[in-house]
Motif scaffolding. Sequence first.
Motif, PDB file in Angstrom:
ATOM      1  N   VAL A 231       0.846  -1.205   0.000  1.00  0.00           N
ATOM      2  CA  VAL A 231       0.000   0.000   0.000  1.00  0.00           C
ATOM      3  C   VAL A 231       0.879   1.251   0.000  1.00  0.00           C
ATOM      4  CG1 VAL A 231      -1.629   1.354   1.374  1.00  0.00           C
ATOM      5  CG2 VAL A 231      -1.974  -1.102   1.102  1.00  0.00           C
ATOM      6  N   ILE A 232       1.915   1.248   0.841  1.00  0.00           N
ATOM      7  CA  ILE A 232       2.837   2.389   0.876  1.00  0.00           C
ATOM      8  C   ILE A 232       3.526   2.568  -0.479  1.00  0.00           C
ATOM      9  CG2 ILE A 232       5.013   3.203   1.891  1.00  0.00           C
ATOM     10  CD1 ILE A 232       4.107   1.947   4.533  1.00  0.00           C
ATOM     11  N   LEU A 233       3.918   1.462  -1.106  1.00  0.00           N
ATOM     12  CA  LEU A 233       4.554   1.529  -2.417  1.00  0.00           C
ATOM     13  C   LEU A 233       3.584   2.063  -3.479  1.00  0.00           C
ATOM     14  CD1 LEU A 233       7.086   0.922  -4.081  1.00  0.00           C
ATOM     15  CD2 LEU A 233       6.227  -1.409  -4.411  1.00  0.00           C
ATOM     16  N   THR A 234       2.328   1.628  -3.413  1.00  0.00           N
ATOM     17  CA  THR A 234       1.319   2.125  -4.349  1.00  0.00           C
ATOM     18  C   THR A 234       1.082   3.614  -4.153  1.00  0.00           C
ATOM     19  OG1 THR A 234       0.223  -0.048  -4.360  1.00  0.00           O
ATOM     20  CG2 THR A 234      -1.047   1.835  -5.170  1.00  0.00           C
ATOM     21  N   GLY A 235       1.006   4.043  -2.885  1.00  0.00           N
ATOM     22  CA  GLY A 235       0.835   5.467  -2.603  1.00  0.00           C
ATOM     23  C   GLY A 235       2.000   6.293  -3.123  1.00  0.00           C
ATOM     24  N   ALA A 236       3.214   5.770  -2.960  1.00  0.00           N
ATOM     25  CA  ALA A 236       4.391   6.472  -3.475  1.00  0.00           C
ATOM     26  C   ALA A 236       4.367   6.530  -5.003  1.00  0.00           C
ATOM     27  CB  ALA A 236       5.661   5.779  -2.987  1.00  0.00           C
ATOM     28  N   SER A 237       3.879   5.474  -5.634  1.00  0.00           N
ATOM     29  CA  SER A 237       3.789   5.461  -7.101  1.00  0.00           C
ATOM     30  C   SER A 237       2.830   6.537  -7.601  1.00  0.00           C
ATOM     31  CB  SER A 237       3.326   4.078  -7.586  1.00  0.00           C
ATOM     32  OG  SER A 237       4.227   3.064  -7.174  1.00  0.00           O
ATOM     33  N   LEU A 238       1.687   6.656  -6.929  1.00  0.00           N
ATOM     34  CA  LEU A 238       0.728   7.688  -7.323  1.00  0.00           C
ATOM     35  C   LEU A 238       1.287   9.083  -7.040  1.00  0.00           C
ATOM     36  CD1 LEU A 238      -2.622   6.093  -6.070  1.00  0.00           C
ATOM     37  CD2 LEU A 238      -1.723   6.158  -8.400  1.00  0.00           C
ATOM     38  N   GLY A 239       2.005   9.218  -5.931  1.00  0.00           N
ATOM     39  CA  GLY A 239       2.645  10.497  -5.632  1.00  0.00           C
ATOM     40  C   GLY A 239       3.688  10.855  -6.675  1.00  0.00           C
ATOM     41  N   PHE A 240       4.433   9.855  -7.140  1.00  0.00           N
ATOM     42  CA  PHE A 240       5.443  10.079  -8.171  1.00  0.00           C
ATOM     43  C   PHE A 240       4.812  10.585  -9.461  1.00  0.00           C
ATOM     44  CE2 PHE A 240       7.936   8.530 -11.781  1.00  0.00           C
ATOM     45  CZ  PHE A 240       9.185   9.053 -11.487  1.00  0.00           C
ATOM     46  N   LEU A 241       3.598  10.105  -9.751  1.00  0.00           N
ATOM     47  CA  LEU A 241       2.898  10.498 -10.974  1.00  0.00           C
ATOM     48  C   LEU A 241       2.143  11.815 -10.814  1.00  0.00           C
ATOM     49  CD1 LEU A 241       1.513   7.004 -12.030  1.00  0.00           C
ATOM     50  CD2 LEU A 241       3.459   8.222 -13.019  1.00  0.00           C
ATOM     51  N   GLY A 242       2.225  12.406  -9.608  1.00  0.00           N
ATOM     52  CA  GLY A 242       1.564  13.685  -9.384  1.00  0.00           C
ATOM     53  C   GLY A 242       0.114  13.583  -9.012  1.00  0.00           C
ATOM     54  N   LEU A 243      -0.353  12.367  -8.649  1.00  0.00           N
ATOM     55  CA  LEU A 243      -1.760  12.155  -8.315  1.00  0.00           C
ATOM     56  C   LEU A 243      -1.986  12.055  -6.814  1.00  0.00           C
ATOM     57  CD1 LEU A 243      -2.640   9.524 -11.072  1.00  0.00           C
ATOM     58  CD2 LEU A 243      -3.156  11.964 -11.077  1.00  0.00           C
ATOM     59  N   GLY A 244      -0.934  12.200  -6.019  1.00  0.00           N
ATOM     60  CA  GLY A 244      -1.056  12.062  -4.579  1.00  0.00           C
ATOM     61  C   GLY A 244      -0.896  13.384  -3.859  1.00  0.00           C
ATOM     62  N   ALA A 245      -0.241  13.320  -2.698  1.00  0.00           N
ATOM     63  CA  ALA A 245       0.004  14.534  -1.908  1.00  0.00           C
ATOM     64  C   ALA A 245       0.852  15.502  -2.725  1.00  0.00           C
ATOM     65  CB  ALA A 245       0.704  14.166  -0.602  1.00  0.00           C
ATOM     66  N   GLN A 246       0.488  16.756  -2.671  1.00  0.00           N
ATOM     67  CA  GLN A 246       1.150  17.782  -3.468  1.00  0.00           C
ATOM     68  C   GLN A 246       2.208  18.525  -2.643  1.00  0.00           C
ATOM     69  OE1 GLN A 246       0.313  18.158  -6.943  1.00  0.00           O
ATOM     70  NE2 GLN A 246      -0.490  16.187  -6.279  1.00  0.00           N
ATOM     71  N   PRO A 247       3.265  19.016  -3.317  1.00  0.00           N
ATOM     72  CA  PRO A 247       4.283  19.812  -2.619  1.00  0.00           C
ATOM     73  C   PRO A 247       3.639  21.020  -1.940  1.00  0.00           C
ATOM     74  CG  PRO A 247       4.973  19.255  -4.862  1.00  0.00           C
ATOM     75  CD  PRO A 247       3.537  18.855  -4.745  1.00  0.00           C
ATOM     76  N   PRO A 248       4.161  21.453  -0.792  1.00  0.00           N
ATOM     77  CA  PRO A 248       5.435  21.029  -0.184  1.00  0.00           C
ATOM     78  C   PRO A 248       5.320  19.872   0.799  1.00  0.00           C
ATOM     79  CG  PRO A 248       4.585  22.923   0.995  1.00  0.00           C
ATOM     80  CD  PRO A 248       3.592  22.623  -0.091  1.00  0.00           C
ATOM     81  N   ILE A 249       4.216  19.106   0.782  1.00  0.00           N
ATOM     82  CA  ILE A 249       4.073  17.969   1.698  1.00  0.00           C
ATOM     83  C   ILE A 249       5.194  16.973   1.413  1.00  0.00           C
ATOM     84  CG2 ILE A 249       2.596  16.046   2.373  1.00  0.00           C
ATOM     85  CD1 ILE A 249       0.194  17.758   1.637  1.00  0.00           C
ATOM     86  N   PRO A 250       5.931  16.533   2.443  1.00  0.00           N
ATOM     87  CA  PRO A 250       7.092  15.658   2.233  1.00  0.00           C
ATOM     88  C   PRO A 250       6.718  14.190   2.046  1.00  0.00           C
ATOM     89  CG  PRO A 250       6.893  16.155   4.559  1.00  0.00           C
ATOM     90  CD  PRO A 250       5.804  16.940   3.867  1.00  0.00           C
ATOM     91  N   GLU A 251       5.967  13.901   0.987  1.00  0.00           N
ATOM     92  CA  GLU A 251       5.606  12.519   0.679  1.00  0.00           C
ATOM     93  C   GLU A 251       6.719  11.911  -0.171  1.00  0.00           C
ATOM     94  OE1 GLU A 251       4.230   9.088  -1.146  1.00  0.00           O
ATOM     95  OE2 GLU A 251       4.361  10.904  -2.356  1.00  0.00           O
ATOM     96  N   TRP A 252       7.120  10.681   0.131  1.00  0.00           N
ATOM     97  CA  TRP A 252       8.308  10.091  -0.488  1.00  0.00           C
ATOM     98  C   TRP A 252       8.211  10.011  -2.007  1.00  0.00           C
ATOM     99  CZ3 TRP A 252       8.525   5.623   3.616  1.00  0.00           C
ATOM    100  CH2 TRP A 252       9.056   6.140   4.805  1.00  0.00           C
ATOM    101  N   GLY A 253       7.072   9.581  -2.538  1.00  0.00           N
ATOM    102  CA  GLY A 253       6.926   9.490  -3.989  1.00  0.00           C
ATOM    103  C   GLY A 253       7.026  10.845  -4.663  1.00  0.00           C
ATOM    104  N   THR A 254       6.433  11.860  -4.037  1.00  0.00           N
ATOM    105  CA  THR A 254       6.512  13.210  -4.574  1.00  0.00           C
ATOM    106  C   THR A 254       7.949  13.727  -4.537  1.00  0.00           C
ATOM    107  OG1 THR A 254       4.271  13.631  -3.764  1.00  0.00           O
ATOM    108  CG2 THR A 254       5.587  15.543  -4.361  1.00  0.00           C
ATOM    109  N   MET A 255       8.689  13.401  -3.478  1.00  0.00           N
ATOM    110  CA  MET A 255      10.086  13.825  -3.370  1.00  0.00           C
ATOM    111  C   MET A 255      10.937  13.193  -4.468  1.00  0.00           C
ATOM    112  SD  MET A 255      10.595  13.680   0.781  1.00  0.00           S
ATOM    113  CE  MET A 255      12.347  14.114   0.668  1.00  0.00           C
ATOM    114  N   ILE A 256      10.659  11.930  -4.785  1.00  0.00           N
ATOM    115  CA  ILE A 256      11.404  11.270  -5.865  1.00  0.00           C
ATOM    116  C   ILE A 256      11.097  11.939  -7.202  1.00  0.00           C
ATOM    117  CG2 ILE A 256      11.699   9.112  -7.133  1.00  0.00           C
ATOM    118  CD1 ILE A 256      11.141   7.612  -4.566  1.00  0.00           C
ATOM    119  N   ALA A 257       9.822  12.274  -7.411  1.00  0.00           N
ATOM    120  CA  ALA A 257       9.433  12.940  -8.665  1.00  0.00           C
ATOM    121  C   ALA A 257      10.130  14.284  -8.809  1.00  0.00           C
ATOM    122  CB  ALA A 257       7.912  13.121  -8.703  1.00  0.00           C
ATOM    123  N   GLU A 258      10.257  15.021  -7.703  1.00  0.00           N
ATOM    124  CA  GLU A 258      10.944  16.312  -7.755  1.00  0.00           C
ATOM    125  C   GLU A 258      12.437  16.130  -7.971  1.00  0.00           C
ATOM    126  OE1 GLU A 258       9.843  17.913  -3.964  1.00  0.00           O
ATOM    127  OE2 GLU A 258       8.090  18.950  -4.755  1.00  0.00           O
ATOM    128  N   GLY A 259      13.008  15.087  -7.367  1.00  0.00           N
ATOM    129  CA  GLY A 259      14.448  14.891  -7.450  1.00  0.00           C
ATOM    130  C   GLY A 259      14.930  14.274  -8.745  1.00  0.00           C
TER     131      GLY A 259
END
Length: 302
Positions: A231-259
């Motif tokens: 579930v955590i991995l799925t949430g990070a995947s959606l965050g990576f695609l920009g469909l999850g928590a939005q910046p500046p929230i420190p969600e791991w998938g979003t951080m990978i997408a930014e980096g």
Amino acid sequence: MNAENSSNIPVTPAFNSRKEEWKRSWYKMKKSKLSMLGLIMVIGIILIAIFAPVIAPYPGDAVGNTIAFDKMNQPPSLEHFFGTDEVGRDILSRIIYGARISLVLGITVLAIAIGIGVPLGLIAGFWGGKVNAVIMRITDIFLAIPSLVLALAVAAILEPTLMNIMIAISFGWWPWFTRLVQGEVLSLKSEQFVLAAEGLGASKWRIAFTEILPNCTSTIIVKATLDMGFVILTGASLGFLGLGAQPPIPEWGTMIAEGRVYLPEMWWQATFPGLAILFTVLGFNLLGDGLRDVFDVQVDGE
């Protein structure tokens, strides 16, 4: 006299049996080094999430809109162990606070999935007939669609927020618990304790939720532990695609997408959040495998 006699009341055999069963389970758990490693890793993640404000060296970088251009894109150093990102925020602090988001996401999704899937599985398995056919056919429709694809479809419709990503993942996760519990109920409904309860005139609802459900608990716990990492991995995947928590929230998938934009020169911006996901998923998988061996249950099938 009564008080004196009450103090000498022997412990019931049922209590002794449960106590011995827990001792045996803990002994089996301790024999597996990988399971104990997973337990330590999970406890570590939970403690990091709880004490994030104390552990994080720069809490303001994780909970606010901090911008420090004089510290932007700094590599790992003694001042910033995991380096800084494109606006000068400490990556280690953001990863520590990100553990809170990942655990909340996992717990919330599984709570929703269990709350929907387990009762439906109980009803389908115990009532049988048309009720079972309707519930399981609906379940099969959801199971025919991969969980990530279904979550992507729901998340794309909803506004990209942390709450909506939880709803999107839950939308495709409850059928697994329905299928699992339904199979458990089918194997338990012919047991002697169920027949005895029926003979005593207990209602179907009482038998299902007070007699059968407690005997499914260990299977549900193992399934939930194994699923937590996914579930955590799925949430990070959606965050990576920009469909999850939005910046500046420190969600791991979003951080990978930014980096990832700064790879490979500024590798630390995407690497360390990725390692955090790896560590967490691995910990829950090892713990889940250990619990599966301890309780001797089979929850595979995904």
